[in-house]
Design a protein around this motif. Structure first.
Motif, PDB file in Angstrom:
ATOM      1  N   ILE A 110     -13.458   5.578   3.586  1.00  0.00           N
ATOM      2  CA  ILE A 110     -12.267   6.303   3.054  1.00  0.00           C
ATOM      3  C   ILE A 110     -12.411   7.749   2.598  1.00  0.00           C
ATOM      4  O   ILE A 110     -11.588   8.284   3.337  1.00  0.00           O
ATOM      5  CB  ILE A 110     -11.921   5.437   1.949  1.00  0.00           C
ATOM      6  CG1 ILE A 110     -11.505   4.065   2.229  1.00  0.00           C
ATOM      7  CG2 ILE A 110     -10.495   6.181   1.031  1.00  0.00           C
ATOM      8  CD1 ILE A 110     -10.272   3.828   3.012  1.00  0.00           C
TER       9      ILE A 110
ATOM     10  N   ALA B 218      -9.660   0.389  -2.291  1.00  0.00           N
ATOM     11  CA  ALA B 218      -9.222   1.534  -1.382  1.00  0.00           C
ATOM     12  C   ALA B 218      -8.263   2.523  -1.843  1.00  0.00           C
ATOM     13  O   ALA B 218      -8.262   3.692  -1.873  1.00  0.00           O
ATOM     14  CB  ALA B 218      -9.018   1.160  -0.151  1.00  0.00           C
ATOM     15  N   ILE B 219      -6.850   1.643  -2.587  1.00  0.00           N
ATOM     16  CA  ILE B 219      -5.816   2.501  -3.037  1.00  0.00           C
ATOM     17  C   ILE B 219      -6.413   3.584  -4.136  1.00  0.00           C
ATOM     18  O   ILE B 219      -6.164   4.626  -4.427  1.00  0.00           O
ATOM     19  CB  ILE B 219      -4.927   1.447  -3.561  1.00  0.00           C
ATOM     20  CG1 ILE B 219      -4.252   0.774  -2.349  1.00  0.00           C
ATOM     21  CG2 ILE B 219      -3.956   2.236  -4.440  1.00  0.00           C
ATOM     22  CD1 ILE B 219      -3.042  -0.108  -2.614  1.00  0.00           C
TER      23      ILE B 219
ATOM     24  N   ILE C 292       0.796  -1.270  -0.030  1.00  0.00           N
ATOM     25  CA  ILE C 292       0.000   0.043  -0.217  1.00  0.00           C
ATOM     26  C   ILE C 292       0.987   1.212   0.112  1.00  0.00           C
ATOM     27  O   ILE C 292       0.698   1.954  -0.857  1.00  0.00           O
ATOM     28  CB  ILE C 292      -0.917  -0.099   1.358  1.00  0.00           C
ATOM     29  CG1 ILE C 292      -1.897  -1.172   0.983  1.00  0.00           C
ATOM     30  CG2 ILE C 292      -1.649   1.425   1.435  1.00  0.00           C
ATOM     31  CD1 ILE C 292      -2.807  -1.301   2.512  1.00  0.00           C
TER      32      ILE C 292
ATOM     33  N   THR D 209      -8.307  -3.837  -0.549  1.00  0.00           N
ATOM     34  CA  THR D 209      -7.091  -2.964  -0.445  1.00  0.00           C
ATOM     35  C   THR D 209      -6.848  -2.157  -1.857  1.00  0.00           C
ATOM     36  O   THR D 209      -6.760  -1.078  -2.030  1.00  0.00           O
ATOM     37  CB  THR D 209      -5.741  -3.711  -0.320  1.00  0.00           C
ATOM     38  OG1 THR D 209      -6.009  -4.389   1.181  1.00  0.00           O
ATOM     39  CG2 THR D 209      -4.571  -2.740  -0.280  1.00  0.00           C
TER      40      THR D 209
ATOM     41  N   ASN E 273      -1.650   8.331   3.854  1.00  0.00           N
ATOM     42  CA  ASN E 273      -2.819   7.610   3.013  1.00  0.00           C
ATOM     43  C   ASN E 273      -2.432   6.193   3.204  1.00  0.00           C
ATOM     44  O   ASN E 273      -3.435   5.405   3.192  1.00  0.00           O
ATOM     45  CB  ASN E 273      -2.384   8.080   1.418  1.00  0.00           C
ATOM     46  CG  ASN E 273      -2.870   9.297   1.234  1.00  0.00           C
ATOM     47  OD1 ASN E 273      -3.599  10.071   1.920  1.00  0.00           O
ATOM     48  ND2 ASN E 273      -2.283  10.043   0.390  1.00  0.00           N
TER      49      ASN E 273
ATOM     50  N   VAL F  51      -5.784   3.840   4.387  1.00  0.00           N
ATOM     51  CA  VAL F  51      -6.117   2.551   3.867  1.00  0.00           C
ATOM     52  C   VAL F  51      -5.991   1.282   4.743  1.00  0.00           C
ATOM     53  O   VAL F  51      -7.078   0.532   4.851  1.00  0.00           O
ATOM     54  CB  VAL F  51      -5.554   2.260   2.565  1.00  0.00           C
ATOM     55  CG1 VAL F  51      -5.728   1.015   2.105  1.00  0.00           C
ATOM     56  CG2 VAL F  51      -5.729   3.237   1.647  1.00  0.00           C
TER      57      VAL F  51
ATOM     58  N   ILE G 277      -8.319   6.381  -3.032  1.00  0.00           N
ATOM     59  CA  ILE G 277      -7.316   7.252  -2.606  1.00  0.00           C
ATOM     60  C   ILE G 277      -6.676   8.194  -3.605  1.00  0.00           C
ATOM     61  O   ILE G 277      -6.432   9.435  -3.634  1.00  0.00           O
ATOM     62  CB  ILE G 277      -6.212   6.659  -1.672  1.00  0.00           C
ATOM     63  CG1 ILE G 277      -6.662   6.413  -0.236  1.00  0.00           C
ATOM     64  CG2 ILE G 277      -4.950   7.846  -1.410  1.00  0.00           C
ATOM     65  CD1 ILE G 277      -7.307   7.619   0.609  1.00  0.00           C
TER      66      ILE G 277
ATOM     67  N   THR H 204     -15.076   1.687   0.849  1.00  0.00           N
ATOM     68  CA  THR H 204     -14.522   2.724  -0.335  1.00  0.00           C
ATOM     69  C   THR H 204     -15.306   3.861  -0.555  1.00  0.00           C
ATOM     70  O   THR H 204     -14.890   4.866  -0.792  1.00  0.00           O
ATOM     71  CB  THR H 204     -14.293   1.948  -1.498  1.00  0.00           C
ATOM     72  OG1 THR H 204     -13.672   0.523  -1.097  1.00  0.00           O
ATOM     73  CG2 THR H 204     -13.688   2.326  -2.608  1.00  0.00           C
TER      74      THR H 204
END
Length: 475
Positions: A464, A380-381, A326, A377, A335, A339, A384, A460
């Motif tokens: 987030i 979510a990345i 991440i 993950t 960040n 996450v 971001i 998400t």
């Protein structure tokens, strides 16, 4: 792992040690007939008593193995399931002298190879003497029979072997001027048989053996009358030996430098080995064993403990690697932490769905959760990144501008995220409705992901952005 329905049962009843081959054959044929005549779902039944002609299958006559294959489920009675069928078979096959146990062919073989226990769960009782081991194994058996989660439990009847002892009288042998080998060879050939010729039939060869007729070796009196050749004529065997029957261990097992006896346990359907072990330990807590005697659980519980020990290292390492990936993907510690520490929310849906399905915790479930974390993950990345781009595009940062930018960045991810959710659900939901071989394992892997991607969507699209907004506002 969860129980794997191989769609074939193996029925493994045991009898007391010392059973004759004719009685073992009769019991095997009797159980085969009951299964064929009383259950229309059964396609074939194949029973075996004793060992096969191989050194890798040292089964005694007291151990019967019957492999039961079934017709397609479309030909079964209405409302019949594998669980109901097993319960019906168990209640029907209550035959005097047999203690039942059930398993699957592949699973049973693996259990026996790994731990020597042929049932899903068992206890190994260690000690010094066969007599005391048999006594305390019986006590353990009686206590576990009282537990409602027990389908069957039985201990090895290792002390129930019966032997014919022939003690030679050295003085009498010397008096007649003969040696022991003459008497021993006579007994060996008369009882076990002596090969005198070979019958050839094409490429096949059959040894021809001779031995005493049945009536000459049927009881102690007949055996005592067997004639032994001496320099003074023939004399009965009873002249040179004392003949008697004796009860002694019929099988000797040893592990860890001590004698051992096995207690075989089959839990009821729906009772996990871990839950059974927990309740069983309570029932046996006040059982006092002599010094030097102890017991340990074997079978599935042993594998689970070993697997859990490995998971204590695997899971933290997996999470650490996930965090590193991440960080490498976002190039920002802040960040990456957002996450990583919001990922547990993605597992909430998986936990709730497992509870709805009444699935127990297993290695397959852990694999499902690890897969879920990977999917959560990734999304979510991407969220971001969208938020960073939206905020970075602002020429002037005010509270309202930042809030609006984060809102717009999050909205851009709605359609891709929902497409991801529906694609995963479309691929995994059908797994929950299949019932073929291996479906139990696949369902335990899929269930955490099905529930998890739903909560992951909430993570998400809502959590987030909210956490990211809080972190940006502080800056």
């Amino acid at each position: 792992m969860p129980p794997l329905n191989e769609q074939t049962y193996i029925y493994m009843p045991v009898t007391p040690y010392g059973i004759g081959i004719n009685m073992a054959k009769e019991l095997t044929q009797k159980t085969d007939k009951i299964l064929k005549e009383n259950f229309p779902e059964v396609a074939t039944v194949f029973g075996k008593a004793g060992r096969a002609d191989t050194a890798t299958d040292p089964a005694p006559l007291s151990m019967i193995e019957t492999i039961i294959t079934f017709k397609p489920q479309s030909e079964w009675r209405d409302g019949m399931t594998y669980e109901k069928l097993l319960n019906e078979m168990e209640s029907t096959l209550q035959i005097k002298g047999l203690t039942n146990s059930w398993t699957y062919p592949i699973r049973g073989r693996i259990d026996m190879l790994l731990s020597g226990i042929r049932t899903p769960l068992g206890i190994k009782l260690y000690g010094d003497t066969s007599e005391e081991l048999a006594l305390y194994a019986q006590k353990i058996e009686q206590r576990l029979k009282a537990y409602g989660g027990t389908q069957s439990v039985f201990a090895d009847k290792a002390n129930s072997g019966y032997y014919l002892n022939i003690d030679l009288d050295d003085a009498k042998i010397a008096e007649y001027g003969i040696n022991k080998n003459l008497i021993l060879d006579t007994i060996s050939n008369g009882f076990g048989g002596m090969t005198v010729a070979t019958l050839y039939e094409g490429v096949k060869r059959y040894p021809i053996s001779v031995r005493y007729e049945q009536d000459k070796r049927a009881d102690l009196t007949s055996i005592g009358k067997i004639r032994i050749k001496t320099p003074y004529g023939y004399a009965p065997l009873a002249t040179f030996a004392k003949l008697y029957y004796k009860e002694a261990p019929s099988i000797l097992k040893a592990e860890k430098g001590k004698k051992v006896i096995f207690i075989y346990i089959t839990p009821t359907q729906g009772t996990t080995s871990q839950a059974y072990k927990k309740e069983g330990a309570k029932l046996l807590a006040d059982l006092k064993l002599p010094t030097g005697y102890y017991f340990e659980w074997a079978g599935e519980s042993e594998y689970l403990e070993s697997a859990m020990e490995r998971l204590l290292f695997i899971v933290p390492i997996t999470l650490f690697i996930t965090f590193i990936l991440i960080y490498l993907g976002l190039k920002s510690l802040k960040n990456a932490l957002i996450v990583f520490f919001t990922l547990p929310f993605a597992t909430v849906g998986g936990i709730l769905y497992l509870d709805m399905l009444n699935f127990n915790f297993s290695i397959a479930v852990v694999v499902g959760f690890l897969s879920l974390i990977g999917v959560a993950t990734e999304t979510a990345i991407v969220m971001i990144i969208y938020l960073e781009e939206a905020v970075g595009a602002l020429t002037k940062r005010t509270k309202e501008n930042v809030k609006q930018a984060i809102f717009e960045g999050a909205v851009l991810r709605v359609r891709p995220k929902l497409m991801t959710v529906f694609a995963i659900l479309g691929g995994l939901i059908p797994i929950m409705y299949i019932d073929g071989v291996g479906s139990e394992v696949m369902q335990r892997i899929a269930a955490p992901m099905i529930g998890g991607v739903v909560s992951s969507a909430v993570l998400t699209l809502i959590i987030i952005p909210a956490v990211y907004y809080i972190s940006v506002r502080k800056e």
